[in-house]
Design a protein around this motif. Structure first.
Motif, short mmCIF file in Angstrom:
data_model
loop_
_atom_site.label_atom_id
_atom_site.label_comp_id
_atom_site.label_asym_id
_atom_site.label_seq_id
_atom_site.Cartn_x
_atom_site.Cartn_y
_atom_site.Cartn_z
N GLN A 180 -1.47 1.21 -1.25
CA GLN A 180 -1.12 -0.34 -0.66
C GLN A 180 -1.93 -0.93 -0.45
N SER A 182 -3.90 -2.11 -3.38
CA SER A 182 -4.09 -2.10 -4.47
C SER A 182 -2.71 -3.11 -4.97
N ILE A 183 -1.96 -3.55 -4.07
CA ILE A 183 -0.83 -4.07 -4.24
C ILE A 183 -1.21 -5.48 -5.03
N LEU A 186 -2.48 -5.57 -8.45
CA LEU A 186 -1.01 -4.97 -9.40
C LEU A 186 -0.25 -6.02 -9.28
N ARG A 187 0.11 -7.26 -8.67
CA ARG A 187 0.99 -7.89 -8.35
C ARG A 187 0.05 -9.61 -9.61
N CYS A 209 -6.75 4.87 -7.51
CA CYS A 209 -5.70 5.32 -6.04
C CYS A 209 -5.52 6.89 -5.73
N TRP A 251 7.71 -3.51 -14.65
CA TRP A 251 6.93 -3.98 -13.71
C TRP A 251 7.87 -3.86 -12.27
N LEU A 255 7.37 -0.56 -10.33
CA LEU A 255 6.52 -0.69 -8.93
C LEU A 255 7.97 0.86 -8.07
N ILE A 258 6.42 3.73 -8.52
CA ILE A 258 4.98 3.30 -7.19
C ILE A 258 5.81 3.80 -5.16
N THR A 294 7.81 -6.14 -2.90
CA THR A 294 7.06 -6.46 -3.50
C THR A 294 6.57 -6.87 -4.37
#
Length: 355
Positions: A180, A182-183, A186-187, A209, A251, A255, A258, A294
């Protein structure tokens, strides 16, 4: 081990001739029925450990020798029977994408049909190709419903390939909070447009993770973008097929997977477009919503839509405000029919390296 099945009884017969002992005499000395001795000599009856000990006491040949002969003989016989069964599986084997699996180095390259059957058995971890459909790991592949032309066997092969590769990947123990947190990273990675460098960074971040990221080119007639499942309780797997090349689609798909990991049951394999039951569709909708929100926060997106100005510059400015690659905003606008698919502002195509 010899490829020739020679029953131990043949050697026993030679020993009796040398000792000048008849079958009947051997039976009396061992306290066994003559018929039993005759069946042993013909290979119709196995030499048990008890019989091996009796033979050692009567003819002087060690019990382990008789047991070894018997074991080897039965194994050769079983191998011959298995060969015959394998011949019955040749037609079934032809439904699996052998050459595509071989390209990944997961089975030997061969043109021999029997060898293909044996390699596929080892690859899937089954004693018969007829058992594959009943194995829980592959069941989602046989429920896939995207197209009538879907090859369930190819899909099962793709899933298994991912499992084999993911099993060899070293990752940290899964940590939901770490994922969570690490979002934002990631973005930020959405701005990396060199695909192979992106995959290196992504794999490292997700491994920290507890997620093994496996990217395998889609097999013919699989028609899927990804899958999510668990290997044990502490290792999640995200498989992506690299089907399509637009970065925004990549992407969103990532997501989405995820989202399954964070929101849904570890016991379920989520294979995109696999099932149409209400529970599954509800979970797919939740994963879609997670991916959308996200990548582009909902309130900011709605405010952007209210302005109704979707130019190259406005998309770039909005993307800068929310910290996401602008091509992702374009893709979302196209999905919501706010922008024609001919207006690919800032969208980029990835050129994936062949696996």
């Amino acid at each position: 081990m010899s490829d020739l099945a020679i029953p131990p009884g043949e050697y026993l017969e030679e020993v009796l001739e040398e000792m000048d002992i008849t079958q009947a005499e051997l039976a009396r000395r061992m306290g066994r029925p003559p018929q039993a001795i005759n069946e042993i000599l013909k290979g119709e009856k196995a030499i048990t450990p008890e019989t091996a000990l009796q033979l050692e006491q009567v003819v002087g040949v060690p019990a382990y020798f008789w047991s070894s002969l018997e074991s080897e003989y039965r194994l050769v016989m079983a191998t011959e029977a298995d060969e015959r069964k394998a011949e019955d599986e040749i037609d079934t084997a032809s439904a699996y994408p052998y050459s595509e699996i071989a390209k990944l180095g997961l089975v030997k390259k061969t043109r021999k049909q029997l060898e293909k059957v044996k390699e596929l058995r080892k690859f899937f971890g089954v004693s018969s190709l007829f058992n594959i459909q009943s194995v829980k790991e592959y069941a989602p592949a046989f429920r896939q419903v995207e197209k009538d032309t879907t090859s369930h066997e190819a899909l099962a092969s793709w899933l298994r390939a991912g499992h084999v590769i993911a099993s060899k990947k070293e990752v940290e123990q899964f940590n939901k909070l770490k994922l969570q947190n690490s979002i934002p990273k990631l973005r930020q990675l959405t701005f990396e447009t060199e695909p192979n460098l992106l995959l290196q960074k992504l794999s490292k971040l997700l491994a920290e993770c507890g997620i093994a990221l496996v990217l395998i080119p889609h097999f013919s007639k699989t028609y899927t973008t990804g899958a999510t499942y668990w290997i044990g309780k502490h290792k999640a797997v995200i498989m992506m097929s690299l089907r399509g090349s637009w970065s925004d689609i990549f992407w969103f798909s990532l997501l989405h997977e995820i989202g399954h990991i964070l929101l849904h049951d570890k016991r379920i394999t989520f294979l995109e477009n696999a099932s149409k039951d209400n529970q599954y569709m509800s979970q797919e909708t939740e994963a879609d919503s997670f991916a959308q929100k996200t990548l582009i926060p909902e309130s900011e997106y709605l405010s952007f839509l209210d302005k109704a100005v979707f130019t190259r510059k406005s998309i770039h400015d909005f993307s800068s405000e929310i910290g996401i690659f602008p091509g992702i905003v374009t893709g979302r606008l196209q999905y919501n029919k706010k922008l024609p698919h001919t207006s690919n502002f800032h969208r980029v195509r990835f050129k994936w390296k062949e696996a």
